[in-house]
Design an enzyme around this catalytic site. Structure first.
Site, PDB file in Angstrom:
ATOM      1  N   LYS A 249     -11.519   4.245  -2.128  1.00  0.00           N
ATOM      2  CA  LYS A 249     -10.761   4.052  -1.725  1.00  0.00           C
ATOM      3  C   LYS A 249     -10.452   2.927  -2.038  1.00  0.00           C
ATOM      4  CE  LYS A 249     -11.278   2.954   3.137  1.00  0.00           C
ATOM      5  NZ  LYS A 249     -11.866   3.023   4.638  1.00  0.00           N
TER       6      LYS A 249
ATOM      7  N   ASP B 258     -10.880   4.012  16.126  1.00  0.00           N
ATOM      8  CA  ASP B 258      -9.965   4.402  15.262  1.00  0.00           C
ATOM      9  C   ASP B 258      -9.332   5.309  15.208  1.00  0.00           C
ATOM     10  OD1 ASP B 258      -7.577   4.723  14.332  1.00  0.00           O
ATOM     11  OD2 ASP B 258      -7.842   4.238  12.633  1.00  0.00           O
TER      12      ASP B 258
ATOM     13  N   ALA C 140      -4.976  11.056  -0.451  1.00  0.00           N
ATOM     14  CA  ALA C 140      -4.487  10.577   1.283  1.00  0.00           C
ATOM     15  C   ALA C 140      -3.846   8.951   1.004  1.00  0.00           C
ATOM     16  CB  ALA C 140      -5.309  10.601   2.240  1.00  0.00           C
TER      17      ALA C 140
ATOM     18  N   ALA D   7      -2.806   5.031   3.636  1.00  0.00           N
ATOM     19  CA  ALA D   7      -2.498   5.001   5.048  1.00  0.00           C
ATOM     20  C   ALA D   7      -2.489   3.724   4.979  1.00  0.00           C
ATOM     21  CB  ALA D   7      -3.332   6.080   6.034  1.00  0.00           C
ATOM     22  N   SER D   8      -2.799   2.995   6.490  1.00  0.00           N
ATOM     23  CA  SER D   8      -2.358   2.102   7.068  1.00  0.00           C
ATOM     24  C   SER D   8      -3.402   0.817   5.886  1.00  0.00           C
ATOM     25  CB  SER D   8      -2.763   1.255   7.948  1.00  0.00           C
ATOM     26  OG  SER D   8      -3.788   1.605   8.278  1.00  0.00           O
ATOM     27  N   ILE D   9      -4.267   0.697   5.473  1.00  0.00           N
ATOM     28  CA  ILE D   9      -4.338  -0.561   4.784  1.00  0.00           C
ATOM     29  C   ILE D   9      -5.138  -0.416   2.993  1.00  0.00           C
ATOM     30  CG2 ILE D   9      -7.054  -2.165   4.778  1.00  0.00           C
ATOM     31  CD1 ILE D   9      -5.768  -2.292   7.363  1.00  0.00           C
ATOM     32  N   GLY D  10      -5.463   1.540   2.494  1.00  0.00           N
ATOM     33  CA  GLY D  10      -5.765   1.591   1.764  1.00  0.00           C
ATOM     34  C   GLY D  10      -4.985   2.747   1.582  1.00  0.00           C
ATOM     35  N   GLN D  11      -5.254   3.577  -0.223  1.00  0.00           N
ATOM     36  CA  GLN D  11      -5.604   4.835  -0.466  1.00  0.00           C
ATOM     37  C   GLN D  11      -6.813   5.403  -0.766  1.00  0.00           C
ATOM     38  OE1 GLN D  11      -1.428   3.737  -2.003  1.00  0.00           O
ATOM     39  NE2 GLN D  11      -2.900   4.691  -4.865  1.00  0.00           N
ATOM     40  N   VAL D  12      -6.674   6.983  -1.069  1.00  0.00           N
ATOM     41  CA  VAL D  12      -8.110   7.244  -1.504  1.00  0.00           C
ATOM     42  C   VAL D  12      -7.556   8.134  -2.521  1.00  0.00           C
ATOM     43  CG1 VAL D  12      -9.728   8.421  -0.929  1.00  0.00           C
ATOM     44  CG2 VAL D  12      -8.819   6.875   1.358  1.00  0.00           C
TER      45      VAL D  12
END
Length: 414
Positions: free
Chosen positions: A125, A255, A104, A106-111
């Site tokens: 993350k 969120d 995944a 997204a806006s702040i980081g990836q997993v």
């Protein structure tokens, strides 16, 4: 839009701005560009993506949904640099396996999925480099767009909102803070068999890397294909959880990005992720919101207006805004009271509320920014409404609201 407009003119048709803006081809372009952005800019796209055809066309919702957890990942070399900064150059020695392709983003980081030498199955993350430094410029650009587009009148000050948004995003960019919030929230729901949170591994967690247990689950909106009763149950649990946060826990995961909620079919449990946007709710605000809820359930408009004024939705002299606010609340409560089950699809509240607000105009006396804590509560409530709409849920909302309007509901002290 310019090219599409020119084509329409050449074919003898007058260009229509609304059709051009909302065309699926433009949605694809917007999603593609936002998928390469980060931080506040991408969060704006995520908020747009939560619409379930209530405001934007269905095609936009479908196309923009990729922003919830499928942004463009950082290059492998950049990922390795981030991990080396956090764990040192020999970081690979800690793992039997570390998947360099994220599951995944997204806006702040990836997993990323990983397995340690000790056999722990992890979801890790990793924050995008430079996110914290980009927050100020992102917010400045968004405010500029709001001003240039005249979506917000020049007389309305956004300073307080921008200040709080900046603080919120800085917290979300601090994974040590998020780890603490996960641990605290896990205590709040420790005895709840319907909810599941990941376990934090502190030995691998730092400012820009967060290590958690991996939980087998599926995206929450996959529930669309499941029976109505199952969709209703999960939507009811999501809304109940939001009411618990406001009226019992005194802390809210603010969120509502759909990617933060997943479903485990084997156990039937709701899986909660991403607690960087967790914030405390003042007990005073909880009391005021409960008073407004009671007034709404009794249909007492004078009491509603008084409660809204006390919360800070409008100033005493803003009579038109007060009338609009009471009308919008009545619009929602009429649906809640009309039948035993509230149908989130046929109620069509977001579209009807939008039309009612637009009919009132955009004059400065119809603008008022409520207290920041109230805005974040509304952000979560609005997101859960849109998710319940996406699931096509039908819920006994009257019973839920009656339960949390009761005076015996007590706040958990942190």
């Amino acid at each position: 839009m310019a090219f599409s407009s020119a084509r329409q003119l050449l074919s003898g048709k007058p260009p229509r701005l609304g059709e051009l803006v909302l065309a699926p081809a433009n949605a694809l372009r917007v999603a593609e560009q936002l998928s390469h952005l980060r931080g506040a800019a991408m969060k704006l796209g995520q908020l747009l993506s939560m619409d379930a055809g209530q405001i934007l066309p269905d095609e936009w919702s479908t196309i923009l949904s990729r922003l919830q957890a499928n942004a463009s990942p950082m290059p492998t070399r950049q990922l390795e640099q981030q991990l080396s900064l956090q764990w040192g150059p020999s970081w690979r020695d800690r793992f039997d396996h570390f998947a360099m392709t994220p599951i995944a983003a997204a806006s702040i980081g990836q997993v990323h999925r990983a397995r340690t030498r000790a056999g722990r199955d992890l979801a890790i993350k990793v924050q995008y480099p430079g996110i914290a430094a980009s927050i100020d410029s992102d917010l400045d650009n968004i405010v500029s767009l709001l001003r240039l587009s005249r979506l917000v009148p020049a007389a309305v000050s956004l300073d307080a909102v921008v200040k709080e948004a900046r603080r919120q995003l800085q917290q979300e960019a601090n994974y040590i803070y998020e780890a603490d919030q996960i641990r605290w929230y896990a205590k709040l729901v420790a005895d709840d068999p319907t909810v599941l949170l990941p376990e934090v591994y502190g030995d691998l967690t730092g400012q820009s890397v967060l290590a958690m247990s991996f939980i087998e689950s599926e995206p929450i909106d996959w529930l669309i294909a499941r029976p109505q009763a199952e969709r209703n149950r999960i939507a009811e649990r999501l809304i109940r959880l939001t009411l618990q946060e406001v009226f019992v826990f005194g802390v809210i995961q603010s969120d509502p990005n759909f990617a933060n909620f997943r479903y485990q079919p084997i156990s039937g449990r709701l899986v909660l992720l991403d607690f960087g946007a967790t914030r405390s709710i003042p007990a005073e605000l909880t009391g005021k919101l409960r008073e407004l809820l009671r007034a709404a359930l009794t249909g007492d408009t004078a009491r509603q207006r008084s409660a809204m004024l006390d919360i800070g939705y409008f100033e005493p002299q803003q009579y038109r805004l007060a009338e609009l606010a009471v009308d919008l609340l009545a619009m929602g409560m009429d649906n809640v009271m009309a039948s035993p089950l509230f149908d989130f699809v046929t109620a069509d509240l977001p579209r009807r509320a939008r039309d009612r607000a637009l009919a009132s105009g955009f004059s400065a006396d119809l603008w008022s920014i409520p207290p920041i804590d109230t805005l974040f509560v509304h952000r979560k409530i609005g997101g859960m409404y849109l998710l319940a709409s996406r699931l096509g849920a039908k819920i006994d909302m009257r019973a839920l609201l009656d339960e949390f309007a009761a005076p015996q509901a007590s706040l958990v002290v942190r």
